[in-house]
Design a protein around this motif. Sequence first.
Motif, mmCIF file in Angstrom:
data_model
loop_
_atom_site.group_PDB
_atom_site.id
_atom_site.type_symbol
_atom_site.label_atom_id
_atom_site.label_comp_id
_atom_site.label_asym_id
_atom_site.label_seq_id
_atom_site.Cartn_x
_atom_site.Cartn_y
_atom_site.Cartn_z
ATOM 1 N N LEU A 2 0.837 -1.192 -0.124
ATOM 2 C CA LEU A 2 0.076 0.002 -0.122
ATOM 3 C C LEU A 2 0.903 1.357 0.006
ATOM 4 O O LEU A 2 1.978 1.422 0.927
ATOM 5 N N GLY A 3 0.480 2.016 -0.866
ATOM 6 C CA GLY A 3 1.293 3.397 -1.133
ATOM 7 C C GLY A 3 2.641 3.421 -1.705
ATOM 8 O O GLY A 3 3.338 4.273 -1.783
ATOM 9 N N THR A 4 3.058 2.308 -2.372
ATOM 10 C CA THR A 4 4.291 2.208 -3.000
ATOM 11 C C THR A 4 4.043 2.840 -4.298
ATOM 12 O O THR A 4 2.821 2.498 -4.973
ATOM 13 N N HIS A 5 5.315 3.135 -4.894
ATOM 14 C CA HIS A 5 5.463 3.464 -6.475
ATOM 15 C C HIS A 5 6.182 2.452 -7.176
ATOM 16 O O HIS A 5 7.239 1.991 -6.915
ATOM 17 N N ILE A 6 5.465 1.687 -8.197
ATOM 18 C CA ILE A 6 6.184 0.661 -8.877
ATOM 19 C C ILE A 6 6.605 0.855 -10.228
ATOM 20 O O ILE A 6 5.827 1.559 -11.051
ATOM 21 N N LEU A 7 7.689 0.502 -10.770
ATOM 22 C CA LEU A 7 8.225 0.531 -12.047
ATOM 23 C C LEU A 7 7.962 -0.667 -12.921
ATOM 24 O O LEU A 7 8.825 -1.513 -12.485
ATOM 25 N N LEU A 8 7.013 -0.724 -13.854
ATOM 26 C CA LEU A 8 6.909 -2.145 -14.699
ATOM 27 C C LEU A 8 7.650 -1.991 -15.961
ATOM 28 O O LEU A 8 7.069 -0.776 -16.868
ATOM 29 N N VAL A 9 8.355 -2.669 -16.386
ATOM 30 C CA VAL A 9 9.106 -2.833 -17.625
ATOM 31 C C VAL A 9 8.772 -3.932 -18.439
ATOM 32 O O VAL A 9 9.051 -4.905 -18.212
ATOM 33 N N ALA A 29 -1.236 -0.131 -4.668
ATOM 34 C CA ALA A 29 0.024 0.829 -5.188
ATOM 35 C C ALA A 29 -0.372 2.033 -5.365
ATOM 36 O O ALA A 29 -1.450 2.435 -5.985
ATOM 37 N N ARG A 30 0.481 3.098 -4.965
ATOM 38 C CA ARG A 30 0.054 4.412 -5.064
ATOM 39 C C ARG A 30 0.290 5.040 -6.485
ATOM 40 O O ARG A 30 -0.578 5.841 -6.807
ATOM 41 N N GLY A 31 1.081 4.285 -7.255
ATOM 42 C CA GLY A 31 1.355 4.622 -8.663
ATOM 43 C C GLY A 31 2.217 3.552 -9.321
ATOM 44 O O GLY A 31 2.745 2.829 -8.760
ATOM 45 N N VAL A 49 10.933 5.520 -7.150
ATOM 46 C CA VAL A 49 10.667 4.178 -7.341
ATOM 47 C C VAL A 49 10.780 3.319 -6.114
ATOM 48 O O VAL A 49 11.956 3.287 -5.375
ATOM 49 N N ASP A 50 10.096 2.188 -5.685
ATOM 50 C CA ASP A 50 9.994 1.567 -4.770
ATOM 51 C C ASP A 50 10.300 0.201 -5.125
ATOM 52 O O ASP A 50 11.045 -0.658 -4.268
ATOM 53 N N THR A 175 9.703 3.436 0.770
ATOM 54 C CA THR A 175 9.908 2.129 1.222
ATOM 55 C C THR A 175 10.114 1.976 2.737
ATOM 56 O O THR A 175 9.464 1.355 3.464
ATOM 57 N N VAL A 176 10.550 2.983 3.250
ATOM 58 C CA VAL A 176 10.722 2.988 4.842
ATOM 59 C C VAL A 176 9.420 3.165 5.494
ATOM 60 O O VAL A 176 9.044 2.570 6.409
ATOM 61 N N ARG A 177 8.710 4.142 4.777
ATOM 62 C CA ARG A 177 7.363 4.324 5.318
ATOM 63 C C ARG A 177 6.540 3.010 5.358
ATOM 64 O O ARG A 177 5.622 2.659 6.045
#
Length: 206
Positions: A2-9, A29-31, A49-50, A175-177
């Motif tokens: 929850l709340g993470t930002h993921i980069l999808l390649v 996911a946040r975004g 990016v997380d 990521t820490v959050r």
Amino acid sequence: MLGTHILLVDDHTLFRTGMQMILTQVGGARGVSEASSVREAFDFDESSVDLILLDIHLPGLNGIDGIKPMREKFAGVPIIILSASSELASIRQAKELGAAGFLNKAALAEEIVNSITHVLGGGQCFPAGVDSQPAPAMHTGGHTLTPRQTEVLIYLCEGKPNKLIARELDMSENTVRVHVSAILSALGAKNRSEAILIAQREGITN
């Protein structure tokens, strides 16, 4: 996650669309940022990016060969390789090059979300039969924390803010959050101060 930002390649638009729905609607996911190649992925700011989901078959530099440069560009950001097959040789190669996990594209939405959550918590997700298995959770004082969450908790007990913890553990602040939120949930604490008191009272970080 929850709340993470993921980069999808991934170079398949339809797959990226479906995965984005899973990550945001099921995983919260946040975004989700999208790239169709490793070269395109390099255009994104590493600080936002997380976690990275990297397809094994890509135009230009493939996913396996892209692990090393991606780890250099996105320092401290875990990478999970995506593949339509589960060849043991490829899985082991991905692990040896530093990937945090390997997911089959046919996996169920819940399995995908659970695997990503585990990796964000400091673990690994590889199919059975691979030498390295997911990092075990630590049962401390009746509470279950991953090794990475325990590290974050130690820094919390030292009174360090998220920014400094991120620097010490080589990860993004977001990521820490995520880790802090998971720690509060695991300890049944309402806030950071209460989590610190529980940790000190039960000797979790000793």
